[in-house]
Design a protein around this motif. Structure first.
Motif, short mmCIF file in Angstrom:
data_model
loop_
_atom_site.label_atom_id
_atom_site.label_comp_id
_atom_site.label_asym_id
_atom_site.label_seq_id
_atom_site.Cartn_x
_atom_site.Cartn_y
_atom_site.Cartn_z
N ASP A 15 -3.56 5.31 -2.28
CA ASP A 15 -4.22 4.14 -2.87
C ASP A 15 -5.65 4.03 -2.36
O ASP A 15 -5.97 4.45 -1.24
CB ASP A 15 -3.45 2.86 -2.53
CG ASP A 15 -2.16 2.73 -3.32
OD1 ASP A 15 -2.06 3.38 -4.37
OD2 ASP A 15 -1.27 1.99 -2.87
N ARG A 29 0.05 5.83 -10.28
CA ARG A 29 -0.59 4.53 -10.50
C ARG A 29 0.40 3.42 -10.80
O ARG A 29 0.12 2.26 -10.58
CB ARG A 29 -1.59 4.65 -11.65
CG ARG A 29 -2.86 5.38 -11.24
CD ARG A 29 -3.94 5.21 -12.29
NE ARG A 29 -5.21 5.74 -11.81
CZ ARG A 29 -6.33 5.71 -12.48
NH1 ARG A 29 -6.35 5.17 -13.69
NH2 ARG A 29 -7.44 6.19 -11.98
N THR A 46 -3.87 -4.91 -7.35
CA THR A 46 -3.95 -4.15 -8.60
C THR A 46 -4.94 -4.84 -9.54
O THR A 46 -5.30 -6.00 -9.34
CB THR A 46 -2.58 -4.04 -9.27
OG1 THR A 46 -2.10 -5.37 -9.58
CG2 THR A 46 -1.59 -3.33 -8.36
N VAL A 78 -2.35 -3.82 -1.47
CA VAL A 78 -3.53 -3.59 -2.29
C VAL A 78 -3.45 -4.48 -3.52
O VAL A 78 -2.37 -4.84 -3.99
CB VAL A 78 -3.66 -2.11 -2.73
CG1 VAL A 78 -3.94 -1.21 -1.55
CG2 VAL A 78 -2.41 -1.64 -3.47
N TYR A 103 0.84 -1.20 0.00
CA TYR A 103 0.00 0.00 0.00
C TYR A 103 0.88 1.25 0.00
O TYR A 103 1.90 1.32 0.69
CB TYR A 103 -0.90 -0.01 1.23
CG TYR A 103 -1.69 1.26 1.44
CD1 TYR A 103 -2.93 1.44 0.83
CD2 TYR A 103 -1.19 2.28 2.24
CE1 TYR A 103 -3.66 2.60 1.01
CE2 TYR A 103 -1.91 3.46 2.43
CZ TYR A 103 -3.14 3.61 1.82
OH TYR A 103 -3.86 4.75 1.99
#
Length: 323
Positions: A73, A317, A93, A91, A69
């Motif tokens: 995010d 990103r 993707t 996290v 993370y």
């Protein structure tokens, strides 16, 4: 065109000239829109490269790999099993969708018929439409819009490809204005994108966000389902007043006239503080809705502002793996 770009666009709009001797009244707007599209194509294609690991297309729905993370995010994408195993927040993707549907909510109310720098705010809003179209229509993606001018919003169906983007830009430009006043219900305009429910995609709201409170809730609702971008159109005179003596101001949406003494330093300071508080409130509302926030000013290089925003989103990103 010069680096400022829209300064020429705005000047052609105000002067009614195009530099094309054969362009009549009917062809003037066509010529201006063509020059605008050419400018955007040349600048953005030259400065931005890559496909969907760029900025604007939706994050996708297919799960990909997990990574640690990072601040900023989306917490809704937390990968809890990996987080539990590693004791560090991760996290999940996602793989970018190959087809993207983009919808624009374009505020063309009377408050955008204002500009004291290189162009009118209306011209800058139209340039934002052209830029977003260029960034999202590759690969047969579809783009549509709802346009608010003070009357019932005008819906432009989503169309694929660059030809569809050109048609959409022309229709946004040609959308008839409402009668005297022209105050757009921004909340209703944004809520139009929530009905009927659409597949997950990109939603872009283009406005000066000077409407009364009430648009925040529809914007938050829109951000739950879609990747959300808010483009705020600003003129420098909306942030501070110059010292020019007695100044007569007309509200373009209501027709109300006010005379103020700009030589009063205390009045100018109160105006500056109130404007700063208003813009901070707008930024906080957009942040709360989970929207990306791009501010375009009529006195700055709007193309460079868009490029910087796109590059920053791409960098965030991809974790800095692209430039």
């Amino acid at each position: 065109m010069s680096r400022a770009g829209l300064s020429v666009f705005g000047r052609m709009r105000r002067d009614g000239t195009t530099g094309h001797p054969s362009a009549g009244p009917g062809g003037r707007d066509e010529f201006v829109l063509a020059k605008l599209q050419l400018l955007i194509t040349n600048k953005l294609d030259g400065l931005l490269h890559g496909d969907y690991l760029g900025l604007l297309p939706g994050a996708g729905s297919e799960p990909g790999e997990s990574r640690e993370y990072r601040p900023g995010d989306d917490v809704r994408r937390m990968d809890w099993p990996v987080t539990a195993r590693t004791t560090h927040p991760h996290v999940r993707t996602t793989i970018a969708d190959r087809e993207l549907e983009t919808w624009l909510a374009v505020d063309m109310s009377a408050s955008l018929d204002f500009g004291t720098a290189r162009c009118l705010k209306r011209d800058l809003a139209l340039a934002a439409v052209a830029a977003m179209s260029h960034l999202t229509v590759r690969g047969g993606n579809r783009i549509g819009a709802v346009v608010g001018t003070g009357a019932t919003p005008t819906r432009i169906p989503a169309m694929p490809g660059r030809k569809g983007a050109q048609v959409l830009l022309k229709k946004v430009h040609d959308t008839p204005r409402a009668g005297t006043g022209g105050r757009t219900d921004l909340a209703a305009l944004i809520d139009t994108l929530n009905r009927p429910p659409r597949r997950r995609g990109l939603a872009v709201v283009i406005s000066d966000f000077l409407a009364a409170d009430g648009w925040q809730q529809p914007l938050r609702k829109l951000g739950v389902r879609h990747d959300l971008l808010a483009i705020e159109i600003v003129d420098p005179r909306e942030l501070e007043l110059p010292d020019v003596g007695v100044l007569e101001l007309v509200d373009p949406e209501t027709g109300a006239v006010h005379e103020i003494q700009t030589a009063d330093a205390r009045l100018r300071e109160r105006y500056r503080q109130a404007a700063a508080a208003q813009r901070a409130g707008i930024a906080a509302a957009l942040r709360k809705a989970g929207a990306g926030h791009l501010r375009l000013r009529t006195d700055s290089d709007w193309l460079l502002d868009i490029v910087r925003f796109v590059a920053a989103r791409r960098h965030a990103r991809t974790g800095g793996t692209t430039r």
